[in-house]
Motif scaffolding. Structure first.
Motif, short mmCIF file in Angstrom:
data_model
loop_
_atom_site.label_atom_id
_atom_site.label_comp_id
_atom_site.label_asym_id
_atom_site.label_seq_id
_atom_site.Cartn_x
_atom_site.Cartn_y
_atom_site.Cartn_z
N THR A 275 0.81 -1.21 0.00
CA THR A 275 0.00 0.00 0.00
C THR A 275 0.85 1.27 0.00
OG1 THR A 275 -0.20 -0.16 2.42
CG2 THR A 275 -2.00 -1.08 1.10
N ARG A 276 2.13 1.13 0.28
CA ARG A 276 3.02 2.28 0.25
C ARG A 276 3.75 2.45 -1.08
NH1 ARG A 276 1.20 1.52 4.71
NH2 ARG A 276 1.24 3.03 6.43
N ILE A 277 3.74 1.44 -1.89
CA ILE A 277 4.39 1.56 -3.19
C ILE A 277 3.39 1.52 -4.34
CG2 ILE A 277 6.46 0.44 -2.27
CD1 ILE A 277 5.71 -2.04 -3.96
N LYS A 278 2.10 1.46 -4.05
CA LYS A 278 1.10 1.18 -5.07
C LYS A 278 0.93 2.29 -6.11
CE LYS A 278 -3.05 2.96 -2.77
NZ LYS A 278 -4.43 2.61 -2.38
N ASP A 279 1.52 3.46 -5.89
CA ASP A 279 1.42 4.55 -6.86
C ASP A 279 2.77 4.96 -7.43
OD1 ASP A 279 -1.43 4.98 -6.72
OD2 ASP A 279 -1.12 5.83 -4.73
N LEU A 280 3.78 4.12 -7.24
CA LEU A 280 5.12 4.48 -7.70
C LEU A 280 5.32 4.14 -9.18
CD1 LEU A 280 7.38 3.37 -4.69
CD2 LEU A 280 6.38 5.63 -5.17
N SER A 281 6.32 4.79 -9.76
CA SER A 281 6.71 4.51 -11.14
C SER A 281 7.91 3.58 -11.16
CB SER A 281 7.03 5.82 -11.88
OG SER A 281 8.10 6.49 -11.25
N VAL A 282 8.39 3.28 -12.34
CA VAL A 282 9.35 2.19 -12.52
C VAL A 282 10.66 2.39 -11.76
CG1 VAL A 282 10.14 3.23 -14.71
CG2 VAL A 282 10.58 0.82 -14.25
N ILE A 283 11.21 3.61 -11.74
CA ILE A 283 12.53 3.79 -11.14
C ILE A 283 12.53 3.51 -9.64
CG2 ILE A 283 14.38 5.44 -10.69
CD1 ILE A 283 13.86 6.60 -13.46
N PRO A 284 11.64 4.15 -8.85
CA PRO A 284 11.64 3.79 -7.42
C PRO A 284 11.26 2.34 -7.17
CG PRO A 284 9.83 5.29 -7.95
CD PRO A 284 10.73 5.26 -9.13
N LEU A 285 10.41 1.78 -7.99
CA LEU A 285 10.07 0.36 -7.82
C LEU A 285 11.30 -0.51 -8.06
CD1 LEU A 285 6.60 0.17 -9.61
CD2 LEU A 285 7.04 -0.04 -7.15
N ALA A 286 12.07 -0.17 -9.09
CA ALA A 286 13.28 -0.94 -9.36
C ALA A 286 14.29 -0.80 -8.22
CB ALA A 286 13.90 -0.48 -10.68
N LEU A 287 14.41 0.40 -7.67
CA LEU A 287 15.34 0.62 -6.56
C LEU A 287 14.93 -0.18 -5.33
CD1 LEU A 287 16.02 4.45 -6.90
CD2 LEU A 287 17.58 2.57 -7.45
N GLY A 288 13.65 -0.48 -5.21
CA GLY A 288 13.19 -1.31 -4.11
C GLY A 288 13.81 -2.68 -4.10
N GLY A 289 14.37 -3.09 -5.24
CA GLY A 289 15.04 -4.38 -5.32
C GLY A 289 16.29 -4.46 -4.48
N LEU A 290 16.80 -3.31 -4.05
CA LEU A 290 17.99 -3.31 -3.19
C LEU A 290 17.73 -4.05 -1.88
CD1 LEU A 290 19.13 0.39 -3.72
CD2 LEU A 290 20.23 -1.66 -4.63
N ALA A 291 16.47 -4.13 -1.47
CA ALA A 291 16.12 -4.84 -0.24
C ALA A 291 16.14 -6.36 -0.44
CB ALA A 291 14.75 -4.41 0.26
N ARG A 292 16.09 -6.81 -1.70
CA ARG A 292 16.13 -8.25 -2.05
C ARG A 292 15.08 -9.05 -1.26
NH1 ARG A 292 21.34 -9.77 -4.43
NH2 ARG A 292 22.70 -7.94 -4.50
N LEU A 293 13.86 -8.54 -1.20
CA LEU A 293 12.82 -9.20 -0.43
C LEU A 293 12.27 -10.42 -1.17
CD1 LEU A 293 10.78 -6.14 0.89
CD2 LEU A 293 12.07 -7.77 2.27
N PRO A 294 12.24 -11.58 -0.52
CA PRO A 294 11.58 -12.74 -1.12
C PRO A 294 10.08 -12.64 -0.89
CG PRO A 294 12.54 -13.34 0.99
CD PRO A 294 12.89 -11.90 0.76
N LEU A 295 9.29 -12.83 -1.93
CA LEU A 295 7.85 -12.62 -1.81
C LEU A 295 7.19 -13.62 -0.88
CD1 LEU A 295 6.78 -11.63 -5.42
CD2 LEU A 295 7.59 -10.21 -3.54
N GLU A 296 7.77 -14.80 -0.73
CA GLU A 296 7.18 -15.79 0.18
C GLU A 296 7.07 -15.24 1.60
OE1 GLU A 296 9.76 -18.20 -2.76
OE2 GLU A 296 9.74 -16.22 -1.81
N ALA A 297 8.04 -14.39 1.99
CA ALA A 297 8.05 -13.85 3.34
C ALA A 297 6.99 -12.77 3.54
CB ALA A 297 9.43 -13.28 3.67
N LEU A 298 6.37 -12.32 2.45
CA LEU A 298 5.37 -11.26 2.54
C LEU A 298 3.96 -11.80 2.34
CD1 LEU A 298 7.20 -8.55 0.39
CD2 LEU A 298 7.38 -8.98 2.86
N ALA A 299 3.85 -13.12 2.21
CA ALA A 299 2.56 -13.75 1.93
C ALA A 299 2.01 -14.44 3.17
CB ALA A 299 2.71 -14.76 0.79
N THR A 300 0.74 -14.79 3.11
CA THR A 300 0.13 -15.54 4.22
C THR A 300 0.63 -16.97 4.26
OG1 THR A 300 -1.73 -16.08 2.78
CG2 THR A 300 -1.97 -14.14 4.18
N ASP A 301 1.05 -17.48 3.10
CA ASP A 301 1.49 -18.86 2.97
C ASP A 301 2.94 -18.88 2.50
OD1 ASP A 301 1.95 -21.50 2.34
OD2 ASP A 301 0.28 -21.70 0.93
#
Length: 392
Positions: A275-301
């Motif tokens: 909900t905090r990135i839902k209005d961002l454009s490509v560059i800040p979204l791409a920079l978010g990759g620096l966190a290297r977050l695995p999506l499994e850790a952000l899911a209910t399962d």
């Protein structure tokens, strides 16, 4: 669970998700409406437009913030359908050289599918052309215009900015093309080629595959796509939890906007971040990759990729159930570490088995260098399709 996820959890971010977001995660993931320009206000918010796909709902001729003295810019909105066949409205822009076309036959058209790769409505190509600077990689539009071609740019992520959702993109492109032929009948006889790179290749692949059944009346001379993501499941191996995880996560949000059940797979931390990135454009979204977050850790399962919901979304976004009726060319960087080339070759084989005319060209470089090194091939291929169409 990764270290960064542990840190975010200890900071209490999952507990900061508002109750209304937990109650309706789908609504929480939708983009914030644009209100600064009435042309882009989504009329579907007060009820879907009841009109055949491709119907022009409104149009205007504009200048934009950046003067384009040699180019005429028109924008229009058309009725379309989303990934589930529901009516939506899609916007598009037509750029035309002001000088007369002096080549054989009518002026050719390139349906140029921009790699939007964004979640916010202010990042659509048409909005940027009007209120900022067009964003496209590689920058090919000036080359098309220099050659005298008309360029149609459709906001193919649709009104919900459904980044990476193939059917929505394909419908949008084809209905934008239909709209073009309604606002300018001179292009009904024009040879037309679709082009797209990376995120724009998704739209190109799906529009080419859907065209024979969704819009068989459109006169396609061919389509060409580079750096093509053909399978969301394959990208898990190369993008999830890596420097590309920002865009990969954004693509999951984009697909959840068309597949509501997927929104319920987000855990509290996933919802907080989404909900905090839902209005961002490509560059800040791409920079978010620096966190290297695995999506499994952000899911209910923790096994979310193997859940029935995720498998259904992946299947719905894997092309190959149909095939283009016009010639198609893929090109791919030989050193592309993010987008697996074998996915492209597998799709080409699947299409060929259905009788399609498909070429695959390996080019020099990775995902970024290959986008540029392939341009001579791209320009020649498109010019050849136009010449052949006129000869026929």
């Amino acid at each position: 669970m990764s270290t960064i996820v542990d840190v975010l959890t200890r900071l209490g971010l999952p507990g900061r998700v508002p109750a209304d977001v937990l109650a309706d995660p789908y609504a929480a993931l939708l983009p914030t409406p644009v209100t600064s320009d009435p042309f882009f206000v989504d009329p579907d918010a007060s009820g879907p437009v009841d009109a055949p796909p491709g119907t022009v709902l409104r149009s205007r001729e504009v200048t934009g913030r950046v003067p384009r003295p040699r180019t005429r810019l028109r924008q229009f909105a058309v009725a379309s359908t989303d990934a589930r066949g529901r009516p939506v409205t899609v916007t598009a822009s037509l750029m035309e050289p002001r000088r007369p076309w002096r080549g054989p036959g009518p002026r050719p058209v390139v349906v140029h599918n921009v790699a939007i790769d964004s979640l916010g409505l202010a990042a659509t190509p048409s909005y940027r052309l009007m209120h900022g600077v067009g964003q496209d990689f590689p920058t090919v539009v000036p080359l098309w215009l220099q050659r005298g071609y008309a360029v149609l740019i459709v906001d193919h992520e649709g009104p919900r900015m459904a980044y990476a959702e193939g059917t929505m993109a394909g419908h949008a492109v084809l209905d934008g093309w239909r709209g073009l032929l309604r606002i300018e009948e001179a292009y009904r006889e024009s040879p037309t080629v679709m082009y797209g790179y990376s995120g724009g290749a998704i739209a190109t692949v799906w529009a080419a595959q859907l065209q024979p059944t969704y819009a068989p009346e459109l006169p396609s001379a061919g389509a060409i796509a580079g750096g093509t993501p053909t399978n969301v499941g394959l990208l898990r191996e190369t993008m999830n939890g890596t420097l590309a995880s920002g865009l990969y996560g954004a693509a999951v949000i984009g697909m959840a906007r068309e597949h509501e059940d997927l929104a319920h797979e987000f855990g509290p931390l996933g919802l907080y971040l989404a909900t905090r990135i839902k209005d961002l454009s490509v560059i800040p979204l791409a920079l978010g990759g620096l966190a290297r977050l695995p999506l499994e850790a952000l899911a209910t399962d923790p096994d979310v990729f193997d859940s029935p919901v995720a498998r259904a979304v992946i299947e719905a976004n894997t092309p190959g159930t149909g095939a283009p009726s016009a010639p198609f060319a893929f090109y791919h960087g030989a050193l592309d570490r993010w987008i697996p080339e074998h996915g492209v070759r597998a799709l080409a084989d699947t299409w060929r088995a259905q009788g399609a005319d498909v070429e695959v060209r390996r080019v020099v470089g990775d995902h970024f260098v290959g986008a540029v090194s392939a341009l001579p091939f791209v320009l020649r291929w498109v010019a050849t399709r136009f010449t052949e169409a006129v000869i026929r």
